[in-house]
Design a protein around this motif. Structure first.
Motif, PDB file in Angstrom:
ATOM      1  N   ARG A 146      60.930  -3.384  24.833  1.00 50.37           N
ATOM      2  CA  ARG A 146      61.783  -4.577  24.916  1.00 50.37           C
ATOM      3  C   ARG A 146      61.101  -5.755  24.238  1.00 50.37           C
ATOM      4  O   ARG A 146      61.755  -6.559  23.584  1.00 50.37           O
ATOM      5  CB  ARG A 146      62.071  -4.931  26.374  1.00 50.37           C
ATOM      6  CG  ARG A 146      63.078  -4.029  27.039  1.00 50.37           C
ATOM      7  CD  ARG A 146      63.294  -4.381  28.491  1.00 50.37           C
ATOM      8  NE  ARG A 146      63.588  -5.796  28.674  1.00 50.37           N
ATOM      9  CZ  ARG A 146      63.300  -6.474  29.779  1.00 50.37           C
ATOM     10  NH1 ARG A 146      62.712  -5.880  30.795  1.00 50.37           N
ATOM     11  NH2 ARG A 146      63.613  -7.742  29.878  1.00 50.37           N
ATOM     12  N   GLU A 152      70.197   3.937  32.829  1.00 48.88           N
ATOM     13  CA  GLU A 152      70.305   3.166  34.066  1.00 48.88           C
ATOM     14  C   GLU A 152      71.608   3.535  34.731  1.00 48.88           C
ATOM     15  O   GLU A 152      72.666   3.128  34.247  1.00 48.88           O
ATOM     16  CB  GLU A 152      70.306   1.661  33.791  1.00 48.88           C
ATOM     17  CG  GLU A 152      68.980   1.075  33.490  1.00 48.88           C
ATOM     18  CD  GLU A 152      69.071  -0.442  33.305  1.00 48.88           C
ATOM     19  OE1 GLU A 152      70.120  -1.052  33.607  1.00 48.88           O
ATOM     20  OE2 GLU A 152      68.096  -1.009  32.841  1.00 48.88           O
ATOM     21  N   VAL A 174      59.363   1.048  28.411  1.00 48.31           N
ATOM     22  CA  VAL A 174      60.572   0.236  28.230  1.00 48.31           C
ATOM     23  C   VAL A 174      60.199  -1.236  28.103  1.00 48.31           C
ATOM     24  O   VAL A 174      60.691  -1.939  27.219  1.00 48.31           O
ATOM     25  CB  VAL A 174      61.574   0.459  29.384  1.00 48.31           C
ATOM     26  CG1 VAL A 174      62.727  -0.538  29.307  1.00 48.31           C
ATOM     27  CG2 VAL A 174      62.119   1.877  29.347  1.00 48.31           C
ATOM     28  N   GLN A 208      68.777  -2.709  26.834  1.00 52.08           N
ATOM     29  CA  GLN A 208      67.796  -3.487  27.582  1.00 52.08           C
ATOM     30  C   GLN A 208      67.628  -4.863  26.936  1.00 52.08           C
ATOM     31  O   GLN A 208      67.400  -4.951  25.732  1.00 52.08           O
ATOM     32  CB  GLN A 208      66.446  -2.763  27.609  1.00 52.08           C
ATOM     33  CG  GLN A 208      66.529  -1.361  28.179  1.00 52.08           C
ATOM     34  CD  GLN A 208      67.021  -1.356  29.594  1.00 52.08           C
ATOM     35  OE1 GLN A 208      66.422  -1.967  30.473  1.00 52.08           O
ATOM     36  NE2 GLN A 208      68.135  -0.680  29.842  1.00 52.08           N
TER      37      GLN A 208
END
Length: 184
Positions: free
Chosen positions: A50, A61, A46, A172
């Motif tokens: 990102r 999440e 992740v 994100q």
């Protein structure tokens, strides 16, 4: 003594010795009766996505309760970024989140869902998702075409499980670049 080492009696004695050895081995060897599903930490993927992906990254999440993330793979091949995140659900079915900027988006979605036939649509967390079902593979898929990327939630999990994964997805944020101070 010769009658136990030759012929039928010899065969029976040899088989008995082997079976006793196998039984002893089975009693001595530790055996686990609990299911062992490997767990992966996908936070590094992740973080890298990102930073490097040319599209907004979506990640669960929180992860739905009692789900085990068991695979994560981010690739960048010929400028196409793809991320696959697999789960064992609470019911021990398979669910996977797949996101990519592969073009054409419709072709990518069809390949990941193993079908190009929509069976309906559903609203999840205020967003419209296309439903697809491939009966011979018992594969259900939720597809969302976004500007710049495609998100597919797919697997042998039931619709409610796939919906739980799709509703847990949060965009994100890109990491903020902190300027390096210039020496005075």
């Amino acid at each position: 003594m010769q009658r136990f080492t030759q012929g039928f009696y010899g065969y029976v004695v040899a088989m008995g010795v082997c079976l006793v050895g196998v039984v002893i081995f089975l009693f001595v060897t530790p055996q686990s009766r609990t299911e062992r599903i490997p767990r992966v930490d996908y936070s590094i993927d992740v973080a890298n996505l990102r930073r490097d992906a040319p599209f907004p990254v979506w990640a669960p999440e929180p992860v739905p309760a009692n789900w085990v993330p068991n695979s994560s793979r981010a690739t960048n091949q010929k400028g196409v970024v793809t991320w696959r995140l697999g789960f064992a659900t609470a019911e021990r079915r398979h669910a996977m989140l797949i996101q990519s900027d592969e073009k054409p988006a419709a072709g990518f979605a069809s390949r990941m869902a193993n079908t190009d036939q929509a069976t309906g649509s559903v609203r999840i967390a205020g967003e419209s998702w296309e439903q697809r079902y491939r009966k011979d593979k018992n594969q259900r898929s939720l597809v969302r075409l976004l500007p710049g990327s495609t998100v597919v939630v797919t697997g042998t999990a039931e619709w409610d499980e796939l919906t739980a994964l799709a509703s847990s997805l949060k965009q994100q944020p890109k990491p903020t670049e902190t300027p390096t101070p210039t020496p005075s």
